[in-house]
Design a protein around this motif. Sequence first.
Motif, mmCIF file in Angstrom:
data_model
loop_
_atom_site.group_PDB
_atom_site.id
_atom_site.type_symbol
_atom_site.label_atom_id
_atom_site.label_comp_id
_atom_site.label_asym_id
_atom_site.label_seq_id
_atom_site.Cartn_x
_atom_site.Cartn_y
_atom_site.Cartn_z
ATOM 1 N N UNK B 171 0.871 -1.170 0.000
ATOM 2 C CA UNK B 171 0.000 0.000 0.000
ATOM 3 C C UNK B 171 0.911 1.223 0.000
ATOM 4 N N UNK B 172 1.147 1.806 -1.169
ATOM 5 C CA UNK B 172 2.054 2.960 -1.235
ATOM 6 C C UNK B 172 1.525 4.106 -0.373
ATOM 7 N N UNK B 173 2.462 4.947 0.067
ATOM 8 C CA UNK B 173 2.112 6.092 0.913
ATOM 9 C C UNK B 173 0.891 6.862 0.426
ATOM 10 N N UNK B 174 0.875 7.131 -0.879
ATOM 11 C CA UNK B 174 -0.185 7.992 -1.408
ATOM 12 C C UNK B 174 -1.314 7.200 -2.047
ATOM 13 N N UNK B 175 -1.468 5.954 -1.642
ATOM 14 C CA UNK B 175 -2.444 5.064 -2.286
ATOM 15 C C UNK B 175 -3.860 5.642 -2.297
ATOM 16 N N UNK B 176 -4.309 6.079 -1.164
ATOM 17 C CA UNK B 176 -5.617 6.720 -1.095
ATOM 18 C C UNK B 176 -5.607 7.662 0.098
ATOM 19 N N UNK B 177 -6.627 8.421 0.244
ATOM 20 C CA UNK B 177 -6.711 9.473 1.254
ATOM 21 C C UNK B 177 -6.396 8.956 2.661
ATOM 22 N N UNK B 178 -7.059 7.858 3.038
ATOM 23 C CA UNK B 178 -6.901 7.375 4.409
ATOM 24 C C UNK B 178 -5.563 6.666 4.603
ATOM 25 N N UNK B 179 -5.089 6.013 3.552
ATOM 26 C CA UNK B 179 -3.786 5.345 3.655
ATOM 27 C C UNK B 179 -2.685 6.397 3.768
ATOM 28 N N UNK B 180 -2.849 7.508 3.064
ATOM 29 C CA UNK B 180 -1.854 8.573 3.135
ATOM 30 C C UNK B 180 -1.830 9.173 4.540
ATOM 31 N N UNK B 181 -3.032 9.381 5.090
ATOM 32 C CA UNK B 181 -3.122 9.917 6.444
ATOM 33 C C UNK B 181 -2.445 8.962 7.428
ATOM 34 N N UNK B 182 -2.758 7.676 7.271
ATOM 35 C CA UNK B 182 -2.146 6.675 8.148
ATOM 36 C C UNK B 182 -0.629 6.703 8.017
ATOM 37 N N UNK B 183 -0.136 6.771 6.795
ATOM 38 C CA UNK B 183 1.308 6.749 6.574
ATOM 39 C C UNK B 183 1.982 7.921 7.277
#
Lengths: 427, 478, 253
Positions: B171-183
């Motif tokens: 799951x790349x850092x900028x995969x989606x809004x919530x994944x980016x926030x999590x990262x």
Amino acid sequence: MSQWLNQVIDRASSRMASGDDWLNPVRSNALHQLQTQAWPGRRTEAWRYTSLHPVEALAGRAANESVNVSIDSDSFAVPGLDSVDILFVNGELRTELAQLDVPAGVHISLLSAPGDAARTVVGQVFTQVKPERHLFGLVNDVMATEGLIVDVDAGVKVTRAIRVINLVTDGTESHNRVLVRVGDEAEVTVIEHGAGSAASMNTAFAEYQLGTKAKLEHYRFALHGGDAIHIGGSHFKMGESSNLNSTLVGYGSQLSRLDVDIEHAAEHAYAKFNNIYLLAENEHFDLHSTIEHAMPNGTTEENARGIVGDNAKAVFNGRIHIHRDAQKTLAELNNRNLLLSRRGQINTKPELEIYADDVQCAHGATVAEIDDEALYYMLTRGISRSKALVMLNFGFIQELVEQMPNEALRNWLQPQLRERFVNMEVK
Amino acid sequence: MSEQIEQAISRKYDAGFVSEIESDTFAAGLDESVIERISAMKNEPEWMLEWRLKAYRAWLKMEEPEWAHVDYPKMDYQAISYYSAPKSMKDKPQSLDEVDPELLRTYEKLGIPLHEQEMLAGVAVDAVFDSVSVVTTFRAKLEEAGVIFCPISEAIQKYPDLVKKYIGSVVPRGDNYFAALNSAVFTDGSFVYIPKGTRCPMELSTYFRINELNTGQFERTLIVAEEGSYVSYLEGCTAPQRDENQLHAAVVELVAMDNAEIKYSTVQNWYPGDENGKGGIYNFVTKRGIAETNAKISWTQVETGSAITWKYPSCILKGDNSVGEFYSVALTRGRQQADTGTKMIHMGKNTRSTIISKGISAGNSSNAYRGLVRMGPNADGARNFTECDSLLIGDTCAAHTFPYIESRNPSAIVEHEATTSKVSDDQLFLCRQRGLNPEKAVSMIVNGFCKEVFKELPMEFAVEAGKLLEISLEGSVG
Amino acid sequence: MIHIKDLRASIEGKEILKGLNLDIKPGEVHAIMGPNGAGKSTLGYVLSGRDGYEVEGGSVEFKGQDLLDMEVEDRAQAGLFLAFQYPVEIPGVSNMEFMKESVNAIRLARGEEALSATDFLKKAKAACQQVDLPLAFLKRGVNEGFSGGEKKRNEIMQMILLEPSLCILDESDSGLDVDALQVVANGVNSQRDGKRSFIVVTHYQRLLDYIEPDYVHILADGKIVKSGDASLAKEVEKTGYAWLGAKAEEADA
């Protein structure tokens, strides 16, 4: 916002400002909608798999005049079909309505020059059946000046089919509209027959209002190809206990997109909707169907089957929406696809949206699924595997063709489809 | 719609208590300095902080997704605290004896005793409380087998090469809004590493608990199964009953190397909010695995909690002959909204995927399956089978199915089927005529409906899941 | 015609045929009877080459060729015909189109010319009449919406059209009333020409009243446990298959 759409809006505005089109009040509403709607992109769910680049590329190009184009009537002749044919070429009427042998109880007129009765029909049907969400439907609302109105009196059972033929030729832009009211307990067959492969832009929308116990047999043939851009829809509002049997056949083209909406606006209506797409070369065909069950006790059976070869791309989106009040609904959708080529693409999405519990709803979608048992049976009869696969594959399209009630249309369509299919197989 | 069914589906949330624990909690708000502080609290190396900041900057440019079939007021990301840890955890207790007894009591009350001798034999637990891991059990035993099972914050320090190699690889850092926030802001979570050829000797389990008010939980889990290894991992979650909505935005990444198998099971029981839709967890989770040649990834989830569930555990079937599975039960009631499903991305030849989704909607809830099956141009001979069934209990709920099927390979086969049914008064009458009370009858029908999924859960969890559904459907039938 | 030697076959790892021996000469009619689950239908599937039926051992020689080495359609083209107990429906493929393809594939394999459309139609009509199948059935999808009896008659119609050397009839009598049974039997009998061979698989003796067999074999637990003439079928009719259990035990002892 796209430049093409801006041009459409400008043309429509100036025409409406100068002219005395009696439909201007309705059209201006559509115009307003157009001005506020966003131009669809990749992220627009309804256009996820279909790019509008070909339409955008039309911006700034002047459309050809089509006045003197000659037409080969063999190209749309259907042997043995008993029909009243009304021909439009590039959106312009080519048939003398007065010369037509119209069955009793059927009234055919033009949107530009309707009689009083036809005006009532227009008031009930024009923009009243087609949902506002279809962007090109709104374009058609403001641009289709030469629409056809078909009004069938209550109780009249018409045996001759009404066929509207829309042909397009090179470099043209045209907009066709059909409005049909089927009176209570009336029965009629309407065929929307579109064809043309030349570089052109055409929108063709049809709205159907079915009265109580009315019966409509409907066909839409979108037999385009090549560089044609064809965007349209057929939209149905079902009266109480009305009956719809509709078949749609699409060949795709540079860009072909059709939206079909069937609204169960009253109880006990029955709708059967079959559609077939057979795509080759670079053809793109996108069919979005939406079945709205707003009232209880309705039934819908939808079958979509497609074969995709070469570089062609099929998009199917079949939505069934059961509203809270639509208890005791039966709704089924089945979509089957075959992909024959490594360069082809199939994108399908059957959707169920259900807000009532006492309903029977199901959908299924398959890609490239062959019935092993049927294949084995054919092999035991000495038929080679490759030949058996061809027969089974074509058989699954043919099955829907055979369900078409009109024999002349079946006999006309079947060999055409077979030829298309065999050519695809050979490659 | 009978009243009995209505009553049978109302239920109490029994993990809703609040633990009285003193915490260090960041003030609400998010900017680069908050991320720097989180990173500093965790003693992270420079590269990790850089990675987080890049994610944050990407997130700032992204828009919250709106395509899901869920409806909630716009979230204020500045009103959330991004870090909270029990004070007692500051000095890093070296053994269980040093852990705050109130913390241990919290887990005991939830049925998760953390003393090894009291635990279910064969299950190692990592207990995550708000933003930190409290304890990880059975570590010594696992280490003998070469298995690493520890909080990810610890792994970043102890095994930086492994973490650096795999974090964000699925799951790349900028995969989606919530994944980016999590990262950007993830605080803890589990790290699992199974060496080549090793069968993990016990079930691994992480138990997530959100306690603090107005705190988001952003955990990150990374599981790497080397060639020919096997691991079964379980995840459970609860939160106190509060009137405010709380955000849980997790990321889970699975890497299954050649011939490896990862089985990932979730029993999600976050606080769902009350019957009027007040409070409850917003569960926006990105879970994805990559399966290399002959590898297998199997997701099983039982989702009964959360006010909103937005979750699509997915498989990228990269290697030839790799297998992906998704078994899901999602139960919504009250005003709960779930939009959940999976993505099966077939890239390799002869890849196989199976999707079995059971959605149960009751009350005024909305339950949607959303799935994508994609057959890539090289996925020769790939196959997918999907079955989505919805059960509606009552006439005020909603059930939806949105399956996306994309095929680019003529030899790939995709089959999708979806049906809907209801618990009918006739069925209920029959059960009652045979002496069952309505609660039991409904739970029996629902259990039967979910059987195909429950059998995929590890034994210990299958029992828990069955009970959970039963409790979920329990009411006060007089 | 066909020599089956020690044939063993399994489905999904389960052995169904456990050493079956059978010799059939041209023109002979062999009935195979036996209790449910004996492997009667399996024999037809194995001989026709159905996927999933694994041959574990033994040999089958058909008209001098190694049958087990051939593809399903090659076996059919070599003259083996299986009349199914439950023929599958193939919507969208018409019976006519199906049979025309089939007849010509087999003719070409025999070194004969493909039939013209008219010649084919003539033959097809005659075959339909022989089994009392309305001509409209030629236009319908293969077995699509046919009743049980119509499906069975459709199978015999195909057999007549394809002129095979060996016909395997798998419970062609099941689910038929007396009239339909007679039609099926007449169709079969009309094809007995002293050269064509038949394997008639049936659970009941009833069919054999109409199609008189030269030999009757009892198949139980994957083997032929008893062979005899037509009188054996009558015996089975009286005693049922219960005695098989005792016999088998005796044999083992």
